[in-house]
Design a protein around this motif. Structure first.
Motif, PDB file in Angstrom:
ATOM      1  N   LYS A   3      50.556  53.618  34.474  1.00 32.64           N
ATOM      2  CA  LYS A   3      49.293  53.722  35.198  1.00 32.64           C
ATOM      3  C   LYS A   3      48.746  52.331  35.483  1.00 32.64           C
ATOM      4  CE  LYS A   3      48.348  58.106  33.045  1.00 32.64           C
ATOM      5  NZ  LYS A   3      47.798  58.704  31.854  1.00 32.64           N
ATOM      6  N   LEU A   4      48.736  51.983  36.764  1.00 34.54           N
ATOM      7  CA  LEU A   4      48.259  50.679  37.208  1.00 34.54           C
ATOM      8  C   LEU A   4      47.002  50.872  38.047  1.00 34.54           C
ATOM      9  CD1 LEU A   4      51.624  49.131  38.438  1.00 34.54           C
ATOM     10  CD2 LEU A   4      50.558  48.849  36.224  1.00 34.54           C
ATOM     11  N   ALA A   5      45.952  50.152  37.694  1.00 30.70           N
ATOM     12  CA  ALA A   5      44.730  50.154  38.500  1.00 30.70           C
ATOM     13  C   ALA A   5      44.712  48.892  39.349  1.00 30.70           C
ATOM     14  CB  ALA A   5      43.498  50.200  37.595  1.00 30.70           C
ATOM     15  N   VAL A   6      43.867  48.895  40.362  1.00 33.29           N
ATOM     16  CA  VAL A   6      43.767  47.734  41.237  1.00 33.29           C
ATOM     17  C   VAL A   6      42.315  47.307  41.389  1.00 33.29           C
ATOM     18  CG1 VAL A   6      43.559  49.025  43.406  1.00 33.29           C
ATOM     19  CG2 VAL A   6      44.542  46.728  43.442  1.00 33.29           C
ATOM     20  N   THR A   7      42.147  46.012  41.513  1.00 36.21           N
ATOM     21  CA  THR A   7      40.899  45.422  41.974  1.00 36.21           C
ATOM     22  C   THR A   7      41.296  44.319  42.939  1.00 36.21           C
ATOM     23  OG1 THR A   7      38.759  44.500  41.308  1.00 36.21           O
ATOM     24  CG2 THR A   7      40.690  43.665  40.140  1.00 36.21           C
ATOM     25  N   GLY A   8      40.420  43.992  43.867  1.00 39.03           N
ATOM     26  CA  GLY A   8      40.795  42.924  44.782  1.00 39.03           C
ATOM     27  C   GLY A   8      39.777  42.729  45.882  1.00 39.03           C
ATOM     28  N   LEU A 112      38.267  53.095  36.337  1.00 39.81           N
ATOM     29  CA  LEU A 112      39.605  52.572  36.663  1.00 39.81           C
ATOM     30  C   LEU A 112      40.264  51.988  35.426  1.00 39.81           C
ATOM     31  CD1 LEU A 112      39.124  50.468  39.951  1.00 39.81           C
ATOM     32  CD2 LEU A 112      40.276  52.654  39.758  1.00 39.81           C
ATOM     33  N   LEU A 113      39.542  51.116  34.746  1.00 41.72           N
ATOM     34  CA  LEU A 113      40.104  50.419  33.591  1.00 41.72           C
ATOM     35  C   LEU A 113      40.404  51.377  32.448  1.00 41.72           C
ATOM     36  CD1 LEU A 113      37.995  47.127  33.579  1.00 41.72           C
ATOM     37  CD2 LEU A 113      40.292  47.506  34.515  1.00 41.72           C
ATOM     38  N   ALA A 114      39.557  52.369  32.243  1.00 43.85           N
ATOM     39  CA  ALA A 114      39.760  53.322  31.148  1.00 43.85           C
ATOM     40  C   ALA A 114      41.023  54.151  31.348  1.00 43.85           C
ATOM     41  CB  ALA A 114      38.549  54.244  31.023  1.00 43.85           C
ATOM     42  N   ARG A 115      41.430  54.332  32.599  1.00 46.36           N
ATOM     43  CA  ARG A 115      42.590  55.171  32.897  1.00 46.36           C
ATOM     44  C   ARG A 115      43.881  54.361  33.035  1.00 46.36           C
ATOM     45  NH1 ARG A 115      42.445  60.040  36.176  1.00 46.36           N
ATOM     46  NH2 ARG A 115      40.876  61.362  35.238  1.00 46.36           N
ATOM     47  N   ALA A 116      43.788  53.044  32.995  1.00 47.94           N
ATOM     48  CA  ALA A 116      44.941  52.202  33.318  1.00 47.94           C
ATOM     49  C   ALA A 116      45.603  51.593  32.079  1.00 47.94           C
ATOM     50  CB  ALA A 116      44.507  51.078  34.250  1.00 47.94           C
ATOM     51  N   GLU A 117      46.876  51.270  32.264  1.00 45.02           N
ATOM     52  CA  GLU A 117      47.631  50.514  31.269  1.00 45.02           C
ATOM     53  C   GLU A 117      47.694  49.027  31.635  1.00 45.02           C
ATOM     54  OE1 GLU A 117      51.496  52.348  31.000  1.00 45.02           O
ATOM     55  OE2 GLU A 117      50.561  54.319  31.022  1.00 45.02           O
ATOM     56  N   ARG A 118      47.577  48.748  32.913  1.00 47.77           N
ATOM     57  CA  ARG A 118      47.597  47.381  33.437  1.00 47.77           C
ATOM     58  C   ARG A 118      46.649  47.327  34.623  1.00 47.77           C
ATOM     59  NH1 ARG A 118      52.121  44.606  31.699  1.00 47.77           N
ATOM     60  NH2 ARG A 118      51.753  42.933  33.180  1.00 47.77           N
ATOM     61  N   LEU A 119      46.219  46.116  34.956  1.00 50.84           N
ATOM     62  CA  LEU A 119      45.394  45.907  36.141  1.00 50.84           C
ATOM     63  C   LEU A 119      46.121  44.972  37.095  1.00 50.84           C
ATOM     64  CD1 LEU A 119      42.622  46.236  37.626  1.00 50.84           C
ATOM     65  CD2 LEU A 119      41.944  44.103  36.500  1.00 50.84           C
ATOM     66  N   VAL A 120      46.182  45.369  38.361  1.00 52.35           N
ATOM     67  CA  VAL A 120      46.694  44.508  39.422  1.00 52.35           C
ATOM     68  C   VAL A 120      45.465  43.939  40.124  1.00 52.35           C
ATOM     69  CG1 VAL A 120      48.003  44.410  41.574  1.00 52.35           C
ATOM     70  CG2 VAL A 120      48.774  45.903  39.694  1.00 52.35           C
ATOM     71  N   ALA A 121      45.366  42.614  40.164  1.00 52.79           N
ATOM     72  CA  ALA A 121      44.200  41.956  40.755  1.00 52.79           C
ATOM     73  C   ALA A 121      44.635  41.113  41.950  1.00 52.79           C
ATOM     74  CB  ALA A 121      43.503  41.079  39.721  1.00 52.79           C
ATOM     75  N   VAL A 122      44.233  41.537  43.139  1.00 50.28           N
ATOM     76  CA  VAL A 122      44.453  40.730  44.346  1.00 50.28           C
ATOM     77  C   VAL A 122      43.249  39.799  44.400  1.00 50.28           C
ATOM     78  CG1 VAL A 122      44.801  40.747  46.839  1.00 50.28           C
ATOM     79  CG2 VAL A 122      45.710  42.623  45.431  1.00 50.28           C
ATOM     80  N   TRP A 123      43.439  38.625  43.807  1.00 49.98           N
ATOM     81  CA  TRP A 123      42.310  37.772  43.431  1.00 49.98           C
ATOM     82  C   TRP A 123      42.639  36.303  43.637  1.00 49.98           C
ATOM     83  CZ3 TRP A 123      41.570  35.962  37.861  1.00 49.98           C
ATOM     84  CH2 TRP A 123      40.299  35.380  37.678  1.00 49.98           C
ATOM     85  N   ASP A 124      41.698  35.600  44.251  1.00 55.12           N
ATOM     86  CA  ASP A 124      41.897  34.169  44.520  1.00 55.12           C
ATOM     87  C   ASP A 124      41.503  33.280  43.345  1.00 55.12           C
ATOM     88  OD1 ASP A 124      39.130  34.320  44.601  1.00 55.12           O
ATOM     89  OD2 ASP A 124      38.942  33.606  46.665  1.00 55.12           O
ATOM     90  N   GLY A 125      41.064  33.868  42.259  1.00 57.35           N
ATOM     91  CA  GLY A 125      40.742  33.100  41.061  1.00 57.35           C
ATOM     92  C   GLY A 125      39.307  32.622  40.977  1.00 57.35           C
ATOM     93  N   THR A 126      38.473  32.964  41.971  1.00 58.47           N
ATOM     94  CA  THR A 126      37.076  32.531  41.905  1.00 58.47           C
ATOM     95  C   THR A 126      36.390  33.183  40.709  1.00 58.47           C
ATOM     96  OG1 THR A 126      36.454  34.285  43.444  1.00 58.47           O
ATOM     97  CG2 THR A 126      36.770  32.086  44.373  1.00 58.47           C
ATOM     98  N   LEU A 127      35.439  32.473  40.152  1.00 55.11           N
ATOM     99  CA  LEU A 127      34.735  32.949  38.968  1.00 55.11           C
ATOM    100  C   LEU A 127      33.758  34.069  39.315  1.00 55.11           C
ATOM    101  CD1 LEU A 127      34.069  29.509  37.274  1.00 55.11           C
ATOM    102  CD2 LEU A 127      35.834  31.186  36.707  1.00 55.11           C
ATOM    103  N   PRO A 128      33.367  34.859  38.312  1.00 51.62           N
ATOM    104  CA  PRO A 128      32.406  35.938  38.563  1.00 51.62           C
ATOM    105  C   PRO A 128      31.117  35.406  39.180  1.00 51.62           C
ATOM    106  CG  PRO A 128      33.307  36.116  36.353  1.00 51.62           C
ATOM    107  CD  PRO A 128      33.786  34.804  36.916  1.00 51.62           C
ATOM    108  N   SER A 129      30.543  36.220  40.053  1.00 46.26           N
ATOM    109  CA  SER A 129      29.321  35.827  40.753  1.00 46.26           C
ATOM    110  C   SER A 129      28.096  35.951  39.862  1.00 46.26           C
ATOM    111  CB  SER A 129      29.131  36.715  41.983  1.00 46.26           C
ATOM    112  OG  SER A 129      28.916  38.057  41.562  1.00 46.26           O
ATOM    113  N   GLY A 130      28.230  36.716  38.783  1.00 43.69           N
ATOM    114  CA  GLY A 130      27.091  36.985  37.925  1.00 43.69           C
ATOM    115  C   GLY A 130      26.336  38.233  38.342  1.00 43.69           C
ATOM    116  N   LYS A 131      26.713  38.803  39.494  1.00 37.26           N
ATOM    117  CA  LYS A 131      26.053  40.013  39.984  1.00 37.26           C
ATOM    118  C   LYS A 131      26.696  41.269  39.414  1.00 37.26           C
ATOM    119  CE  LYS A 131      25.298  37.858  44.448  1.00 37.26           C
ATOM    120  NZ  LYS A 131      25.730  37.938  45.839  1.00 37.26           N
ATOM    121  N   GLY A 132      27.960  41.181  38.995  1.00 31.88           N
ATOM    122  CA  GLY A 132      28.666  42.342  38.473  1.00 31.88           C
ATOM    123  C   GLY A 132      29.343  43.134  39.573  1.00 31.88           C
ATOM    124  N   GLY A 133      30.406  43.842  39.202  1.00 34.14           N
ATOM    125  CA  GLY A 133      31.081  44.732  40.132  1.00 34.14           C
ATOM    126  C   GLY A 133      32.122  44.086  41.020  1.00 34.14           C
TER     127      GLY A 133
END
Length: 161
Positions: A3-8, A112-133
């Motif tokens: 089970k793979l979840a995605v964020t990006g 998503l995270l609760a159901r996953a074994e791994r996370l796939v992140a299409v992510w440029d590496g920028t730090l969290p905005s502090g806004k969440g989500g």
């Protein structure tokens, strides 16, 4: 069943889409015999991931952040893809939040995270905005929960704006 979840990021440039799609396919290929992908199917990375899961014969689980998400947030240029992915899903979870907002996205990401074994992140590496989500927030939450995170950001990939 893997089970793979995605964020990006949603704002990939047009030139980045084929690069990200190919990198996702390469990452998902080893799991093809036993793959479940979990996605909120937003435009950009989420939808590309979902399309690749289906293309490899995997099972798609869709998490919709709020009761009004389709009407309030899905833009006309993404509506057909969104609807096709909902139709192709083996399970569609619509979160109880009535309105699509930051709290709804955070709740959907936790699901998503609760159901996953791994996370796939299409992510440029920028730090969290502090806004969440956002993408970085989800990566941080996954790592804090002890989930492995596979970052996908092939050379030449960029965000609009």
């Amino acid at each position: 069943m893997t089970k793979l979840a995605v964020t990006g990021h949603m704002d990939l440039t047009e030139e980045s889409v084929p690069l990200v799609r190919a990198a996702l396919r390469e990452l998902l290929e080893p799991y093809r015999e036993d793959l479940t992908g979990i996605s909120c199917i937003a435009a950009g990375a989420d939808a590309l991931f979902a399309e690749e899961v289906i293309g490899l014969g995997g099972r798609l689980v869709v998490v919709i952040p709020s009761q009004d998400y389709r009407q309030a947030k899905v833009k006309p240029d993404h509506a057909a893809v969104f609807d096709q992915l909902v139709e192709a899903a083996v399970e569609v979870l619509v979160m109880p939040q009535e309105t699509a907002n930051r709290a709804a996205y955070e709740a959907a990401n936790r699901t998503l995270l609760a159901r996953a074994e791994r996370l796939v992140a299409v992510w440029d590496g920028t730090l969290p905005s502090g806004k969440g989500g956002g993408t970085a927030d989800v990566v941080e939450e996954a790592r804090a929960a002890g989930l492995a995170v596979d970052v996908v950001w092939p050379p030449g990939t960029a965000r609009r704006g």
